[in-house]
Design a protein around this motif. Structure first.
Motif, PDB file in Angstrom:
ATOM      1  N   PRO A 169      -2.202  12.998  -3.280  1.00 19.18           N
ATOM      2  CA  PRO A 169      -2.833  12.421  -4.467  1.00 19.18           C
ATOM      3  C   PRO A 169      -4.011  11.522  -4.109  1.00 19.18           C
ATOM      4  O   PRO A 169      -4.126  11.062  -2.973  1.00 19.18           O
ATOM      5  CB  PRO A 169      -1.696  11.595  -5.095  1.00 19.18           C
ATOM      6  CG  PRO A 169      -0.855  11.197  -3.926  1.00 19.18           C
ATOM      7  CD  PRO A 169      -0.910  12.376  -2.986  1.00 19.18           C
ATOM      8  N   GLU A 170      -4.860  11.274  -5.089  1.00 15.79           N
ATOM      9  CA  GLU A 170      -5.990  10.359  -4.898  1.00 15.79           C
ATOM     10  C   GLU A 170      -5.449   8.990  -4.494  1.00 15.79           C
ATOM     11  O   GLU A 170      -4.574   8.436  -5.153  1.00 15.79           O
ATOM     12  CB  GLU A 170      -6.763  10.242  -6.210  1.00 15.79           C
ATOM     13  CG  GLU A 170      -8.094   9.547  -6.088  1.00 15.79           C
ATOM     14  CD  GLU A 170      -9.186  10.444  -5.525  1.00 15.79           C
ATOM     15  OE1 GLU A 170     -10.197   9.907  -5.086  1.00 15.79           O
ATOM     16  OE2 GLU A 170      -9.028  11.680  -5.526  1.00 15.79           O
ATOM     17  N   ARG A 171      -5.936   8.458  -3.388  1.00 16.29           N
ATOM     18  CA  ARG A 171      -5.437   7.180  -2.881  1.00 16.29           C
ATOM     19  C   ARG A 171      -6.504   6.596  -1.957  1.00 16.29           C
ATOM     20  O   ARG A 171      -6.513   6.849  -0.775  1.00 16.29           O
ATOM     21  CB  ARG A 171      -4.143   7.403  -2.115  1.00 16.29           C
ATOM     22  CG  ARG A 171      -3.608   6.159  -1.457  1.00 16.29           C
ATOM     23  CD  ARG A 171      -2.439   6.497  -0.568  1.00 16.29           C
ATOM     24  NE  ARG A 171      -2.225   5.345   0.313  1.00 16.29           N
ATOM     25  CZ  ARG A 171      -1.344   5.316   1.256  1.00 16.29           C
ATOM     26  NH1 ARG A 171      -0.595   6.355   1.493  1.00 16.29           N
ATOM     27  NH2 ARG A 171      -1.215   4.253   2.008  1.00 16.29           N
ATOM     28  N   LYS A 172      -7.389   5.820  -2.491  1.00 19.81           N
ATOM     29  CA  LYS A 172      -8.494   5.280  -1.696  1.00 19.81           C
ATOM     30  C   LYS A 172      -8.103   3.984  -1.019  1.00 19.81           C
ATOM     31  O   LYS A 172      -7.286   3.214  -1.527  1.00 19.81           O
ATOM     32  CB  LYS A 172      -9.716   5.034  -2.588  1.00 19.81           C
ATOM     33  CG  LYS A 172     -10.236   6.288  -3.268  1.00 19.81           C
ATOM     34  CD  LYS A 172     -10.937   7.196  -2.299  1.00 19.81           C
ATOM     35  CE  LYS A 172     -11.476   8.402  -3.057  1.00 19.81           C
ATOM     36  NZ  LYS A 172     -12.317   9.240  -2.313  1.00 19.81           N
ATOM     37  N   ASP A 173      -8.719   3.751   0.117  1.00 19.86           N
ATOM     38  CA  ASP A 173      -8.648   2.489   0.836  1.00 19.86           C
ATOM     39  C   ASP A 173      -7.244   2.040   1.217  1.00 19.86           C
ATOM     40  O   ASP A 173      -6.915   0.868   1.091  1.00 19.86           O
ATOM     41  CB  ASP A 173      -9.377   1.385   0.067  1.00 19.86           C
ATOM     42  CG  ASP A 173     -10.844   1.734  -0.103  1.00 19.86           C
ATOM     43  OD1 ASP A 173     -11.322   1.571  -1.226  1.00 19.86           O
ATOM     44  OD2 ASP A 173     -11.485   2.178   0.851  1.00 19.86           O
TER      45      ASP A 173
END
Length: 175
Positions: A169-173
């Motif tokens: 899944p989208e998971r930044k930083d």
């Protein structure tokens, strides 16, 4: 059909080291596009010296296509591979993880390893300029980001493997 995960990031971020561990955790194969180039065409510094960067980039584009065709693999791209438009297109929709690293950590790794990387032969200042040019593309392509500056490679690899198992899944930083 697509790779389990594609690792991108600047030189010395640990894409190969961490990628091997992710592949082990996922019980799948690991492909490093720089290794494919070396196996097929010889040492990268020699390619740069004798054939030039454009020839290297053509070899790299082919190696990326070859690696991304392996279903379920963990793939580590060379730091500059993402600067080729065809590679950017190929990465669209794939689970791409960005490994980042601070300038200080990169300097230590490049010095310790006695790096023979042609595009950072001028030292950390050259590395920093290179990363600054590439970072917008890295960030645009990545679904998730891990900083590898100070954390153990095994910990990051476990987190990436868990992320892949969760469907990337989208998971930044992530740190």
């Amino acid at each position: 059909m697509h790779p389990a995960v594609v690792l991108i990031g600047p030189p010395a971020a640990g894409k190969t080291r961490i990628g091997k561990r992710v592949a082990r955790a996922l019980e799948t194969s690991f492909l490093d596009t720089d290794r494919l180039i070396v196996d097929q065409h010889g040492p990268i510094p020699e390619i740069f010296e004798h054939e030039g960067e454009p020839v290297f980039r053509a070899y790299e584009k082919d190696a990326v296509a070859q690696a991304l065709a392996v279903d379920g693999a963990v793939v580590a791209l060379g730091g500059g591979a993402v600067m080729t438009p065809e590679t950017v297109q190929r990465l669209a929709g794939l689970p791409v993880a960005l490994l980042t690293i601070t300038e200080e950590a990169a300097e230590a790794r490049l010095t310790r390893s006695g790096s023979s990387r042609p595009l950072v032969a001028g030292g950390v200042a050259q590395w920093a300029a290179l990363v600054e040019r590439r970072m917008p593309t890295y960030r645009m392509l990545a679904r998730a980001t891990w900083d590898s500056s100070r954390r153990p490679a095994d910990t990051i690899a476990t987190e990436i493997a868990d992320w892949v198992r969760a469907g990337a899944p989208e998971r930044k930083d992530a740190s």
